[in-house]
Design an enzyme around this catalytic site. Structure first.
Site, PDB file in Angstrom:
ATOM      1  N   VAL A 280       0.414  -1.317  -0.518  1.00 36.36           N
ATOM      2  CA  VAL A 280       0.010   0.303  -0.051  1.00 36.36           C
ATOM      3  C   VAL A 280       1.070   1.393  -0.007  1.00 36.36           C
ATOM      4  CG1 VAL A 280      -2.160   1.575   1.177  1.00 36.36           C
ATOM      5  CG2 VAL A 280      -2.004  -0.870   1.361  1.00 36.36           C
ATOM      6  N   ILE A 283       2.294   1.738  -3.540  1.00 36.70           N
ATOM      7  CA  ILE A 283       1.471   2.217  -4.948  1.00 36.70           C
ATOM      8  C   ILE A 283       0.776   3.360  -4.234  1.00 36.70           C
ATOM      9  CG2 ILE A 283      -0.814   1.853  -5.765  1.00 36.70           C
ATOM     10  CD1 ILE A 283      -1.153  -0.781  -4.553  1.00 36.70           C
ATOM     11  N   GLU A 285      -1.265   5.894  -4.926  1.00 37.77           N
ATOM     12  CA  GLU A 285      -2.561   5.766  -5.758  1.00 37.77           C
ATOM     13  C   GLU A 285      -3.281   6.780  -5.860  1.00 37.77           C
ATOM     14  OE1 GLU A 285      -1.156   5.628  -2.463  1.00 37.77           O
ATOM     15  OE2 GLU A 285      -1.918   3.446  -1.118  1.00 37.77           O
ATOM     16  N   ASP A 327      -3.330  18.474 -44.806  1.00 35.81           N
ATOM     17  CA  ASP A 327      -3.780  18.715 -46.046  1.00 35.81           C
ATOM     18  C   ASP A 327      -4.442  20.362 -46.170  1.00 35.81           C
ATOM     19  OD1 ASP A 327      -5.613  18.999 -48.231  1.00 35.81           O
ATOM     20  OD2 ASP A 327      -7.060  17.301 -48.074  1.00 35.81           O
ATOM     21  N   ASN A 723      -1.004   8.423   2.080  1.00 31.86           N
ATOM     22  CA  ASN A 723      -1.415   8.089   0.799  1.00 31.86           C
ATOM     23  C   ASN A 723      -2.737   8.824   0.224  1.00 31.86           C
ATOM     24  OD1 ASN A 723       0.986   7.623   1.219  1.00 31.86           O
ATOM     25  ND2 ASN A 723       0.317   5.317   0.691  1.00 31.86           N
ATOM     26  N   ASP A 727      -1.842  13.140  -0.023  1.00 27.67           N
ATOM     27  CA  ASP A 727      -1.691  13.439  -0.722  1.00 27.67           C
ATOM     28  C   ASP A 727      -2.265  13.862  -1.862  1.00 27.67           C
ATOM     29  OD1 ASP A 727       1.164  12.825   0.308  1.00 27.67           O
ATOM     30  OD2 ASP A 727       1.263  10.626  -0.837  1.00 27.67           O
TER      31      ASP A 727
END
Length: 891
Positions: A280, A283, A285, A327, A723, A727
């Site tokens: 955990v 990762i 997250e 084009d 996290n 975070d």
């Protein structure tokens, strides 16, 4: 039902399709609609909301989180399970909401551009949605209509159809009821057929519907699209690679922990708890929802610049573009003809400067110019649809060439309606591509009639014996003629279309059987040159692409001289070695073409298959290719390109294949989109660095404690709180960063460059050591000083939260230091950090959260220790940043 409808007699067609010149009955049409389905091209069906929601779980990082949920539930760690589920919910909800919103925007655009069709039902004219047209319907076409189906013409009057969207040819094709067409005739030769998606440029017609939906010529292109595999975008490749690497790394760490547990004879449950905590912590997250938000914000900014991003992930791809294939018609040019030069025997008017020449008709050469424009106005077939409205609201119909001549005449004060009253029409021959000229025979006055002729220079000169010099007739000498032809040749080499005009007066009593009989010994007036003008900002946009290190390439079905002229005008290299024609591409192997595309900047007379080969060859050279187009013939290349860009006025097929739709048809919008794409990648890199550096610092802490035999420094719930909450808010705020100054003066990134490049790896290695070692030593210090594991964990928890919040300001820019005046200029980040602090204090002082997170209150001395350690870390991290990147002074 696919037949050679162009070669079958109309009587047989009526029998086969069980219809009638007066159309179907309403009842029969409804029956066929129910039986055969709607007249629509098959497109990729949008995912249902349910499938779209569950598609958000299709990621290696998500698989790890789902595994963590299972393991956590199995071990009956309820709080950990809840936190992980919340992470999953945030990821999926944000991604689902934004992608669903983008899909709705596309549907809204398609509804805005839905076309209508006029049909005969029960012998009465009726307007319906084009998707309700059925085989056997009699469709009525008029000037300006978009053809809703493939069909055989049963009636026509001066019908000319612009088939550029299907064939790429700019000039319209004359169509009629011709019965004898060879079985193996090409599309261009099927003059008794019209095709879905083409435009009626002039005239009117009735047709019997022979094909709808997939059973049309456009449908064949759609089949080609289905056979074309779509490539992953660079960001998709990077995220997939990064996810796999992260997953492999985490699994390796778990294996290490299991081995450590085995040799230290710890219980299996303890090993699993430690492994789960490490997994955990490793990762990132917050990465997935942050990337979604970054892409969405970029998509919204591009939308404000009049660009609709169809695919969320394509927002970043724009920023990594190294080649733009455009084009020229309607992209770099305005897609409409304009008179650029008028040449007579005396002087020359340039750049369409025709205003006010009536007031200066006594000047040398001006009288001949007025006569040239008068002939061009009276001979051409364009007309103003709504002459009673204000000038700026006029709608002009007709071939682009005729429209250009009519406008030039009006700019000079010559109005067709007034001239037609002054010079009544007696007879005329309309322009045909085979004959290459047009004539009108009009009454000049009570004594004379006058013949006006306009057409290809060689055709008009052939019948001319004299030259008009400001109203005076002079025998056409070889010297004067050669002088004029030399100037005409110079214009032709520039890719301009040149027309000649002449006249001759006849007595009222003149008799003739065919008007062509009178086109003898005419008086040459001069030449008119026509071009498709550049967009006003085309050259500026190309210049910006050069500064940004992006190659612009013209890919067109037009003549190479025309393409070369446009290329030179916008500032592209267009020498002989830089130009390649479709017939030359056919003779090249894939390997040879791969080498050619490295320096070719103009491709002329190309087909859809050529465009595919060009894009693939560029991609084989590791280029990130953006293909710009609007026609059906562009669609396959739009799909296979790394980023397909369609004009808002383009065909439905082109829009379906594109990643970006230019709502204002402005090439400059592409530049703005590329700029935002670069900002997007920069923000992804910042967020990734922020999350990974922070999370892997926790990994250092855990590994150190496990190796030393210490207890877990943080509990799984505390890790998830750091996290997700600490975070989460700052990393979402970092998605709003807008470092645009100077971003388009930098070259594109190497397409193979990972998100985590070498400089970032070096800086992150410093962060890993600085923050990880600080956290490990702080935990050891707190544990030894206070002798309380719970308080040591609380203080370590608070330190890592505080570090995360402070580091968010450091990662705002890799080019500048954190110690600057405008460090708090991002109000979203300031708010996010402030909210993170509130949640941090809540986690430590709010009883319910204390219980959930196993924390305890801290005193002022504790906070001073935490602040001092964190400040020391930031100073060391900023020093490392300066060593790795060097700071730039940005004004």
């Amino acid at each position: 039902m696919q037949k050679n409808w162009h070669e079958i007699s109309l009587t047989k067609i009526y029998s086969i399709l069980k219809t009638h010149p007066n159309g179907l009955s309403i009842e029969e049409a409804n029956f066929r609609l129910q039986k055969n389905g709607k007249n629509v091209l098959p497109s990729t069906k949008p995912l249902s909301k349910k499938k779209l929601f569950f598609s958000q779980f299709n990621s290696p990082l998500m698989y790890i989180l789902l595994t963590a949920v299972v393991v956590s539930s199995f071990l009956k760690h309820l709080s950990d399970t809840i936190f992980i589920v919340v992470v999953l919910f945030i990821n999926t909800t944000v991604g689902f909401y934004q992608e669903n919103k983008a899909n709705k925007s596309l549907v809204a655009l398609k509804n805005m551009i839905k076309i209508k069709a006029k049909v005969l039902r029960d012998s009465n004219e009726k307007e319906i949605d084009s998707e309700d047209v059925v085989v056997g319907d009699v469709v009525i076409l008029k000037t300006g209509d978009k053809v809703p189906c493939d069909g055989r013409i049963i009636e026509s009057k001066n019908l000319k159809v612009d088939e550029a969207s299907l064939t790429g040819e700019f000039m319209a094709v004359k169509k009629d009821i011709a019965q004898k067409i060879p079985e193996k005739a090409s599309l261009a030769e099927q003059l008794n057929m019209v095709f879905m998606g083409t435009i009626v440029e002039e005239g009117e017609a009735k047709l019997i519907t022979t094909g709808i939906g997939l059973n049309t010529e456009i449908g064949k292109v759609v089949k080609l699209l289905k056979e074309t595999k779509e490539r992953r975008t660079p960001l998709q490749k990077k995220i997939l690679t990064l996810s796999k690497q992260t997953a492999a790394f985490i699994l390796a760490i778990i294996l290490v922990i299991i081995l450590i547990g085995h040799f230290t004879e710890k219980s299996f449950n303890d090993i699993l708890v430690a492994s789960l905590a490490l997994a955990v912590s490793a990762i990132p997250e917050g990465l997935l929802p942050a990337i979604t938000v970054i892409l969405t914000l970029g998509m919204r900014r591009i939308f404000k610049q009049k660009g609709l991003v169809r695919k969320l992930i394509a927002t970043e791809t724009l920023g990594s573009v190294t080649v733009i294939c455009a084009d020229k018609t309607g992209t770099l040019t305005e897609g409409k003809m304009q008179v650029s030069d008028i040449l007579t025997s005396t002087t020359e008017l340039l750049n369409g400067n025709f205003k006010g020449i009536l007031q200066n008709k006594n000047s040398n050469g001006v009288e001949s110019h007025i006569l040239a424009l008068k002939i061009a106005t009276l001979v051409n077939e364009a007309f103003v649809e709504n002459p009673d409205q204000e000038l700026e609201k006029w709608v002009i119909r007709g071939r682009p060439t005729d429209q250009a001549l009519l406008i030039a005449g009006m700019q000079a004060g010559l109005y067709k309606k007034e001239l037609e009253v002054q010079y009544p029409l007696i007879d005329r021959i309309n322009f045909e591509s085979g004959a290459k000229y047009a004539t009108t025979y009009r009454k000049l006055n009570n004594k004379k009639n006058i013949l006006y002729a306009l057409g290809a220079p060689e055709i008009i000169i052939e019948k001319s014996t004299h030259l008009d010099i400001d109203g005076k007739k002079k025998k056409l000498s070889s010297v004067a003629l050669n002088k004029l032809l030399l100037r005409v040749d110079n214009l032709t080499k520039k890719g301009l279309r040149v027309l000649a005009c002449s006249y001759k007066e006849y007595p009222l009593s003149t008799k003739y059987k065919n008007l062509n009989e009178l086109r003898e010994k005419t008086i040459l007036v001069g030449f008119i040159a026509i071009k498709d003008p550049l967009r006003p900002d085309a050259s500026e946009s190309i210049e910006i692409t050069k500064k940004a290190g992006i190659r612009a390439v013209i890919i067109t079905g037009d003549h190479k001289l025309t393409a070369q002229t446009i290329a030179l005008e916008v500032g592209l290299e267009a020498e002989k070695e830089n130009i390649l024609e479709g017939k030359e591409i056919d003779d090249l192997s894939d390997a040879d073409l791969k080498e050619k595309v490295k320096f070719v900047s103009v491709y002329a007379r190309v087909s859809p298959s050529h465009k595919l080969r060009i894009v693939k060859a560029l991609q084989d050279n590791n280029e990130v290719v953006a293909m710009v187009g609007d026609g059906v013939n562009d669609a396959p290349a739009l799909k296979i390109a790394d980023i397909g860009i369609s004009l808002g006025s383009g065909t439905d097929v082109a829009k379906e294949s594109a990643d970006l739709v230019l709502l204002d048809n402005n090439f400059k919008t592409i530049i703005k989109a590329i700029e935002q794409g670069r900002v997007v990648f920069g923000n992804i890199r910042k967020v990734f660095t922020y999350l990974v550096a922070d999370d892997f610092s926790e990994l250092f802490l855990f590994l150190g404690c496990m190796i030393m035999g210490f207890p877990l420094p943080l509990l799984p719930a505390q890790i998830l709180w750091i996290n997700l909450v600490e975070d989460g808010f700052p990393d979402i705020a970092l998605t709003t960063e807008q470092e645009t100054k100077g971003i388009m003066d930098e070259p594109p990134r190497d397409p193979k460059e990972p998100i985590l490049n070498k400089p970032l790896k070096k800086w992150m290695a410093f962060i890993f050591l600085i923050s990880g070692l600080a956290a490990f030593l702080a935990f050891l210090l707190f544990w030894k000083i206070f002798g309380q594991l719970e308080k040591a964990r609380t203080m370590t928890f608070a330190l890592m939260c505080f570090d995360s919040l402070a580091f968010a300001f450091s990662v705002r820019s890799f080019k500048r230091t954190i110690f600057r005046k405008d460090i708090f200029s991002n109000r979203y980040l300031v708010f996010g950090v402030a909210l993170g602090l509130v949640l941090l204090f809540g986690a430590i002082y709010f009883p319910p959260l204390q219980k959930l997170l196993a924390t305890q209150p801290l005193g002022s001395i504790d906070w001073l220790m935490i602040f001092g350690i964190s400040l020391t870390e930031i100073i060391l991290i900023e020093t490392a940043k300066k060593l790795v990147f060097g700071f730039k002074k940005i004004k």
